[in-house]
Write a protein that holds these residues in place. Structure first.
Motif, PDB file in Angstrom:
ATOM      1  N   GLY A 113       0.658  -1.311   0.121  1.00 19.80           N
ATOM      2  CA  GLY A 113      -0.164  -0.065   0.034  1.00 19.80           C
ATOM      3  C   GLY A 113       1.008   1.139   0.033  1.00 19.80           C
ATOM      4  O   GLY A 113       1.956   1.123  -0.313  1.00 19.80           O
ATOM      5  N   SER A 114       0.204   2.336   0.525  1.00 22.02           N
ATOM      6  CA  SER A 114       0.865   3.675   0.526  1.00 22.02           C
ATOM      7  C   SER A 114       0.552   4.383   1.545  1.00 22.02           C
ATOM      8  O   SER A 114      -0.563   4.266   2.234  1.00 22.02           O
ATOM      9  CB  SER A 114       0.552   4.193  -0.833  1.00 22.02           C
ATOM     10  N   ALA A 115       1.380   5.514   1.731  1.00 23.14           N
ATOM     11  CA  ALA A 115       1.021   6.645   2.680  1.00 23.14           C
ATOM     12  C   ALA A 115       1.376   8.099   2.163  1.00 23.14           C
ATOM     13  O   ALA A 115       2.098   8.116   1.471  1.00 23.14           O
ATOM     14  CB  ALA A 115       1.773   6.195   4.055  1.00 23.14           C
ATOM     15  N   THR A 124      -1.772  10.201   6.304  1.00 26.92           N
ATOM     16  CA  THR A 124      -3.080   8.872   5.930  1.00 26.92           C
ATOM     17  C   THR A 124      -2.346   7.776   5.444  1.00 26.92           C
ATOM     18  O   THR A 124      -1.219   7.867   4.718  1.00 26.92           O
ATOM     19  CB  THR A 124      -4.087   9.360   5.057  1.00 26.92           C
ATOM     20  N   TYR A 125      -3.000   6.662   5.422  1.00 32.16           N
ATOM     21  CA  TYR A 125      -2.140   5.415   4.916  1.00 32.16           C
ATOM     22  C   TYR A 125      -3.521   4.630   4.080  1.00 32.16           C
ATOM     23  O   TYR A 125      -4.652   4.776   4.400  1.00 32.16           O
ATOM     24  CB  TYR A 125      -1.625   4.547   5.781  1.00 32.16           C
ATOM     25  N   SER A 126      -3.158   3.586   3.143  1.00 28.70           N
ATOM     26  CA  SER A 126      -4.121   2.653   2.745  1.00 28.70           C
ATOM     27  C   SER A 126      -3.309   1.621   2.240  1.00 28.70           C
ATOM     28  O   SER A 126      -2.260   1.754   1.464  1.00 28.70           O
ATOM     29  CB  SER A 126      -4.776   3.495   1.384  1.00 28.70           C
ATOM     30  N   LEU A 127      -3.769   0.308   2.539  1.00 27.67           N
ATOM     31  CA  LEU A 127      -3.118  -0.905   2.414  1.00 27.67           C
ATOM     32  C   LEU A 127      -4.006  -1.988   2.071  1.00 27.67           C
ATOM     33  O   LEU A 127      -5.111  -2.095   2.416  1.00 27.67           O
ATOM     34  CB  LEU A 127      -2.079  -1.324   3.417  1.00 27.67           C
ATOM     35  N   ASP A 128      -3.640  -2.711   1.239  1.00 28.64           N
ATOM     36  CA  ASP A 128      -4.431  -4.024   0.874  1.00 28.64           C
ATOM     37  C   ASP A 128      -3.514  -5.216   1.433  1.00 28.64           C
ATOM     38  O   ASP A 128      -2.359  -5.614   1.039  1.00 28.64           O
ATOM     39  CB  ASP A 128      -4.585  -4.330  -0.535  1.00 28.64           C
ATOM     40  N   LEU A 129      -4.074  -6.010   2.460  1.00 23.69           N
ATOM     41  CA  LEU A 129      -3.488  -6.989   3.166  1.00 23.69           C
ATOM     42  C   LEU A 129      -4.277  -8.227   3.172  1.00 23.69           C
ATOM     43  O   LEU A 129      -5.602  -8.200   2.843  1.00 23.69           O
ATOM     44  CB  LEU A 129      -3.121  -6.428   4.782  1.00 23.69           C
ATOM     45  N   ALA A 130      -3.545  -9.111   3.326  1.00 23.82           N
ATOM     46  CA  ALA A 130      -4.035 -10.841   3.470  1.00 23.82           C
ATOM     47  C   ALA A 130      -3.562 -11.322   4.332  1.00 23.82           C
ATOM     48  O   ALA A 130      -2.389 -11.429   4.650  1.00 23.82           O
ATOM     49  CB  ALA A 130      -3.801 -11.455   2.059  1.00 23.82           C
ATOM     50  N   ILE A 131      -4.379 -11.685   5.384  1.00 22.26           N
ATOM     51  CA  ILE A 131      -4.185 -12.539   6.793  1.00 22.26           C
ATOM     52  C   ILE A 131      -4.762 -13.920   6.672  1.00 22.26           C
ATOM     53  O   ILE A 131      -5.882 -14.119   6.388  1.00 22.26           O
ATOM     54  CB  ILE A 131      -4.817 -11.890   7.851  1.00 22.26           C
ATOM     55  N   PRO A 132      -3.699 -14.797   6.580  1.00 19.29           N
ATOM     56  CA  PRO A 132      -4.413 -16.428   6.517  1.00 19.29           C
ATOM     57  C   PRO A 132      -5.210 -16.597   7.389  1.00 19.29           C
ATOM     58  O   PRO A 132      -4.822 -16.113   8.892  1.00 19.29           O
ATOM     59  CB  PRO A 132      -2.981 -17.045   6.711  1.00 19.29           C
ATOM     60  N   GLY A 133      -6.359 -17.196   7.225  1.00 22.52           N
ATOM     61  CA  GLY A 133      -7.143 -17.443   8.380  1.00 22.52           C
ATOM     62  C   GLY A 133      -8.180 -16.025   8.807  1.00 22.52           C
ATOM     63  O   GLY A 133      -9.052 -16.039   9.406  1.00 22.52           O
ATOM     64  N   GLY A 134      -7.833 -15.142   8.162  1.00 24.57           N
ATOM     65  CA  GLY A 134      -8.640 -13.824   8.327  1.00 24.57           C
ATOM     66  C   GLY A 134      -9.975 -14.079   8.116  1.00 24.57           C
ATOM     67  O   GLY A 134     -10.206 -14.788   6.847  1.00 24.57           O
TER      68      GLY A 134
END
Length: 135
Positions: A113-115, A124-134
């Motif tokens: 992502g970015s800030a 400000t920030y904006s991220l695309d995250l993947a959490i296993p089991g999330g």
């Protein structure tokens, strides 16, 4: 599962020192920066950065942000690789989660992502995250 998170951050500490040696070269500094993230990420962070300043007041920087807190209700920590620029008015940073850096419920986290931050202590920030089991 992928999750888009965004929010704000505030700088809580800034300790910047000039890099020594090879006088007469471009200004290079190292900085330890404390921040508090709120919103999609609720966390304390410490960033260790290396910055190169140009004579016109612009700069480029690289470093690592250690993040300790919660993402989407999952607790743990991870490290963001940071690569950014400062145009004299605004700092823009691109982030990527360092693979294998997640701990606790954030083990295996991936994403990017970015800030952005203008003058002052907030951004400000904006991220695309993947959490296993999330979620």
């Amino acid at each position: 599962m992928a999750e888009h998170v965004e929010g704000g951050f505030e700088v809580s500490s800034w300790d910047e020192k000039p890099a020594e040696g090879l006088e007469g070269t471009a200004k290079v500094t190292t900085a330890r920066i404390g921040q508090r993230f709120t919103g999609g990420i609720e966390a304390e962070t410490i960033a260790d950065m290396v910055m190169t300043y140009r004579p016109d007041g612009t700069a480029e920087f690289v470093g690592h942000h250690r993040v300790l807190g919660q993402v989407g209700g999952h607790s743990g920590s991870f490290v963001l690789r940071a690569n950014g620029t400062y145009d004299g008015a605004e700092a823009r940073t691109y982030f990527e989660v360092i693979p294998g850096s997640g701990t606790g419920e954030l083990g295996g986290i991936t994403g990017s992502g970015s800030a952005a931050a203008g003058h002052g202590s907030k951004g400000t920030y904006s991220l695309d995250l993947a959490i296993p089991g999330g979620r």
